[in-house]
Design a protein around this motif. Structure first.
Motif, short mmCIF file in Angstrom:
data_model
loop_
_atom_site.label_atom_id
_atom_site.label_comp_id
_atom_site.label_asym_id
_atom_site.label_seq_id
_atom_site.Cartn_x
_atom_site.Cartn_y
_atom_site.Cartn_z
N ILE A 114 0.86 -1.18 0.00
CA ILE A 114 0.00 0.00 0.00
C ILE A 114 0.90 1.23 0.00
N SER A 115 0.70 2.09 -0.99
CA SER A 115 1.47 3.34 -1.06
C SER A 115 0.50 4.46 -1.41
N PRO A 116 0.94 5.70 -1.32
CA PRO A 116 0.05 6.80 -1.69
C PRO A 116 -0.40 6.75 -3.15
N ASP A 117 0.41 6.11 -4.02
CA ASP A 117 0.12 6.10 -5.45
C ASP A 117 -0.67 4.90 -5.94
N TYR A 118 -0.59 3.78 -5.23
CA TYR A 118 -1.25 2.57 -5.70
C TYR A 118 -1.34 1.53 -4.59
N GLU A 119 -2.09 0.47 -4.88
CA GLU A 119 -2.22 -0.68 -4.00
C GLU A 119 -1.98 -1.91 -4.85
N LEU A 120 -1.23 -2.86 -4.31
CA LEU A 120 -0.82 -4.04 -5.06
C LEU A 120 -0.98 -5.27 -4.19
N THR A 121 -1.53 -6.35 -4.76
CA THR A 121 -1.65 -7.62 -4.07
C THR A 121 -1.05 -8.71 -4.95
N LYS A 122 -0.18 -9.53 -4.37
CA LYS A 122 0.49 -10.61 -5.10
C LYS A 122 0.53 -11.85 -4.23
N LYS A 123 0.63 -13.02 -4.88
CA LYS A 123 0.90 -14.29 -4.20
C LYS A 123 2.41 -14.51 -4.30
N ILE A 124 3.08 -14.65 -3.15
CA ILE A 124 4.54 -14.75 -3.16
C ILE A 124 5.01 -16.01 -2.43
N ALA A 125 6.24 -16.41 -2.76
CA ALA A 125 6.89 -17.53 -2.07
C ALA A 125 7.69 -17.01 -0.88
N TRP A 126 8.35 -15.85 -1.05
CA TRP A 126 9.13 -15.23 0.01
C TRP A 126 9.31 -13.75 -0.28
N ILE A 127 9.74 -13.02 0.76
CA ILE A 127 10.06 -11.60 0.62
C ILE A 127 11.27 -11.31 1.49
N GLU A 128 12.16 -10.45 0.99
CA GLU A 128 13.32 -10.02 1.78
C GLU A 128 13.08 -8.59 2.24
N LEU A 129 13.17 -8.38 3.55
CA LEU A 129 12.95 -7.08 4.15
C LEU A 129 14.27 -6.53 4.67
N ASN A 130 14.61 -5.31 4.30
CA ASN A 130 15.78 -4.61 4.84
C ASN A 130 15.27 -3.68 5.94
N THR A 131 15.71 -3.94 7.19
CA THR A 131 15.23 -3.18 8.34
C THR A 131 16.42 -2.64 9.13
N PRO A 132 16.16 -1.69 10.03
CA PRO A 132 17.25 -1.20 10.88
C PRO A 132 17.86 -2.30 11.75
N LYS A 136 0.42 -13.62 5.63
CA LYS A 136 0.50 -12.47 4.74
C LYS A 136 1.53 -11.46 5.24
N VAL A 137 1.93 -10.60 4.32
CA VAL A 137 2.83 -9.49 4.61
C VAL A 137 2.14 -8.23 4.09
N ILE A 138 2.02 -7.24 4.96
CA ILE A 138 1.41 -5.96 4.58
C ILE A 138 2.50 -4.90 4.67
N VAL A 139 2.77 -4.24 3.54
CA VAL A 139 3.79 -3.20 3.48
C VAL A 139 3.10 -1.88 3.20
N ASN A 161 10.25 3.44 -7.22
CA ASN A 161 9.99 2.88 -8.57
C ASN A 161 8.83 1.92 -8.50
N PRO A 162 7.62 2.41 -8.31
CA PRO A 162 6.49 1.50 -8.18
C PRO A 162 6.31 0.65 -9.44
N ASP A 163 6.24 -0.67 -9.24
CA ASP A 163 6.00 -1.61 -10.33
C ASP A 163 4.62 -2.19 -10.12
N LYS A 164 3.67 -1.78 -10.93
CA LYS A 164 2.27 -2.18 -10.72
C LYS A 164 1.90 -3.44 -11.47
N LYS A 165 2.86 -4.16 -12.00
CA LYS A 165 2.59 -5.35 -12.79
C LYS A 165 2.16 -6.50 -11.92
#
Length: 85
Positions: free
Chosen positions: A6-24, A72-75, A81-85
């Motif tokens: 979820i961003s100010p410009d768009y909302e995107l939902t995908k089915k994923i196997a994994w996600i890598e998060l860069n955090t502090p 689920k993961v909610i970001v 560089n929003p990729d809406k594909k």
């Protein structure tokens, strides 16, 4: 696992196997069944995930926060560089 971006410009939902998060607190690889938590994303870092089809996608994060549940993961973020594909 479901990914909701979820961003100010768009909302995107995908089915994923994994996600890598860069955090502090370091980088996390999240898969189905991961322990739930909420954490801020490191600014100016990539957010990379792999679709169930095997294709990887990356979004460059300006800033944001993520909630991880076991299914689920909610970001919520601003993306460079929003990729809406």
């Amino acid at each position: 696992m479901d990914l909701h971006i979820i961003s100010p410009d768009y909302e995107l939902t995908k089915k994923i196997a994994w996600i890598e998060l860069n955090t502090p607190r370091g980088n996390y690889i999240i898969q189905q069944g991961h322990i739930p938590f909420i954490i801020p994303l490191s600014p100016q870092q990539p957010l990379t995930f792999q679709l169930e089809s095997g294709k990887q996608q990356t979004v460059h994060v300006l800033d944001g926060i993520v909630e991880v549940t076991r299914t689920k993961v909610i970001v919520i973020m601003r993306a460079a560089n929003p990729d809406k594909k």
